[in-house]
Design an enzyme around this catalytic site. Structure first.
Site, PDB file in Angstrom:
ATOM      1  N   GLU A 141       0.831  -1.214   0.000  1.00 48.04           N
ATOM      2  CA  GLU A 141       0.000   0.000   0.000  1.00 48.04           C
ATOM      3  C   GLU A 141       0.874   1.277   0.000  1.00 48.04           C
ATOM      4  O   GLU A 141       2.093   1.210   0.074  1.00 48.04           O
ATOM      5  CB  GLU A 141      -0.975  -0.062   1.190  1.00 48.04           C
ATOM      6  CG  GLU A 141      -2.418  -0.294   0.744  1.00 48.04           C
ATOM      7  CD  GLU A 141      -3.042   0.935   0.048  1.00 48.04           C
ATOM      8  OE1 GLU A 141      -2.337   1.850  -0.384  1.00 48.04           O
ATOM      9  OE2 GLU A 141      -4.277   0.945  -0.042  1.00 48.04           O
ATOM     10  N   HIS A 142       0.187   2.420  -0.029  1.00 48.28           N
ATOM     11  CA  HIS A 142       0.834   3.721  -0.221  1.00 48.28           C
ATOM     12  C   HIS A 142       2.001   4.004   0.736  1.00 48.28           C
ATOM     13  O   HIS A 142       1.984   3.610   1.906  1.00 48.28           O
ATOM     14  CB  HIS A 142      -0.204   4.835  -0.067  1.00 48.28           C
ATOM     15  CG  HIS A 142      -0.803   4.881   1.316  1.00 48.28           C
ATOM     16  ND1 HIS A 142      -0.235   5.562   2.340  1.00 48.28           N
ATOM     17  CD2 HIS A 142      -1.888   4.257   1.828  1.00 48.28           C
ATOM     18  CE1 HIS A 142      -0.952   5.385   3.435  1.00 48.28           C
ATOM     19  NE2 HIS A 142      -1.960   4.583   3.151  1.00 48.28           N
ATOM     20  N   ASP A 143       2.977   4.685   0.227  1.00 51.55           N
ATOM     21  CA  ASP A 143       4.088   5.249   1.021  1.00 51.55           C
ATOM     22  C   ASP A 143       5.003   4.221   1.684  1.00 51.55           C
ATOM     23  O   ASP A 143       5.768   4.585   2.579  1.00 51.55           O
ATOM     24  CB  ASP A 143       3.551   6.235   2.084  1.00 51.55           C
ATOM     25  CG  ASP A 143       2.806   7.385   1.449  1.00 51.55           C
ATOM     26  OD1 ASP A 143       3.415   8.081   0.614  1.00 51.55           O
ATOM     27  OD2 ASP A 143       1.604   7.576   1.755  1.00 51.55           O
ATOM     28  N   CYS A 144       4.924   2.975   1.271  1.00 51.51           N
ATOM     29  CA  CYS A 144       5.868   1.990   1.825  1.00 51.51           C
ATOM     30  C   CYS A 144       7.246   2.185   1.199  1.00 51.51           C
ATOM     31  O   CYS A 144       7.372   2.647   0.061  1.00 51.51           O
ATOM     32  CB  CYS A 144       5.379   0.570   1.542  1.00 51.51           C
ATOM     33  SG  CYS A 144       3.995   0.106   2.588  1.00 51.51           S
ATOM     34  N   ASN A 161       2.576   2.985   4.744  1.00 43.80           N
ATOM     35  CA  ASN A 161       3.621   3.506   5.651  1.00 43.80           C
ATOM     36  C   ASN A 161       4.345   2.406   6.434  1.00 43.80           C
ATOM     37  O   ASN A 161       4.520   2.490   7.653  1.00 43.80           O
ATOM     38  CB  ASN A 161       3.017   4.530   6.625  1.00 43.80           C
ATOM     39  CG  ASN A 161       2.751   5.861   5.934  1.00 43.80           C
ATOM     40  OD1 ASN A 161       3.661   6.489   5.404  1.00 43.80           O
ATOM     41  ND2 ASN A 161       1.480   6.256   5.895  1.00 43.80           N
TER      42      ASN A 161
END
Ligand code: UDP
Length: 219
Positions: A141-144, A161
């Site tokens: 998912e986002h921002d990893c 994250n």
């Protein structure tokens, strides 16, 4: 005349045999008629695996094509790195392969040599290092931020994250709790997450955790 090319999947065991059809389909998608072969050092010459020509590394190196691309399809990240070091030493290009159902969203940065299996999703603003393996149905998912030589078995749920350091291995069906921009959840270098684990907090480098909530494995 166009430069001649040949493509290979390195490893003809479980991982390689599952990635070969995805790799071959990717070549078809880009309308390439270049040859694709298996490399496996355990094979004798003139082998055929699942209908594909298979050879050892020395035979591959001696093929006449000027430009060689290789996907290292071996789940063990240490072996993957050794083989990549050898390929780079020999000026052979790493190849990234993804399925037609793999979805990659906006502003991602995925380094060379990735294997993104069918139904994998890489969401927006994700950064991924070298030779990432994401097996069937996994998502990031986002921002990893994912390091080099990280391996996901099938159906890993890596929420937003999360930072995963080099050589970590995430088992099938593991779920990792999302972090925040100020405090990402961190999976340390070389950590192993057991299948089906529910990871709710940071995992130290080298640790092996299992269960729900995930705890260090007591042997
Ligand atoms: N292999 C190779 N050269 C090496 C190391 C491994 O060709 O230097 C091959 C090995 O012969 C085997 C495959 O890579 O066929 C690794 O298979 P394994 O069963 O370890 O794992 P998987 O396919 O699940 O990653």
């Amino acid at each position: 005349m166009a430069m001649s090319e040949v493509f290979a999947v390195y490893g003809a065991a479980g991982c390689g045999r599952s990635l070969m059809p995805i790799a071959a389909e990717q070549l078809k998608r880009v309308a390439s008629d270049s040859q694709i072969v298996f490399i496996d050092d355990a094979l004798v010459d003139n082998a055929v695996v699942n209908g594909h020509v298979a050879m050892n590394y020395d035979s591959f190196k001696s093929l006449k094509e000027e430009h060689k691309f290789v996907l290292v399809a071996i789940a063990n990240s240490k072996i993957r790195q050794q083989l990549v070091d050898k390929l780079e030493h020999d000026s052979i290009s790493l190849w990234t392969v993804q399925g037609s159902t793999t979805l990659i969203m906006d502003s991602t940065n995925i380094d060379q040599g990735a294997a993104l299996s069918p139904f994998v999703t890489i969401a927006s603003n994700v950064t991924i290092g070298k030779c990432f393996h994401a097996n069937l149905y996994s998502y990031v998912e986002h921002d990893c931020v994912i390091g080099d030589y990280v391996t996901f078995a099938p159906r890993v749920s890596c929420n937003g994250n999360i930072h995963i350091h080099d050589h970590a291995y995430i088992g099938a069906g593991a779920v990792i709790k999302q972090g925040t921009p100020a405090k990402p959840l961190v999976i340390g270098k070389g950590a192993i997450i057991g299948m089906g684990a529910v990871v709710t907090k940071d995992v130290p480098a080298g640790a092996v955790v299992v269960g729900n909530p995930a705890r260090p494995l007591i042997k």
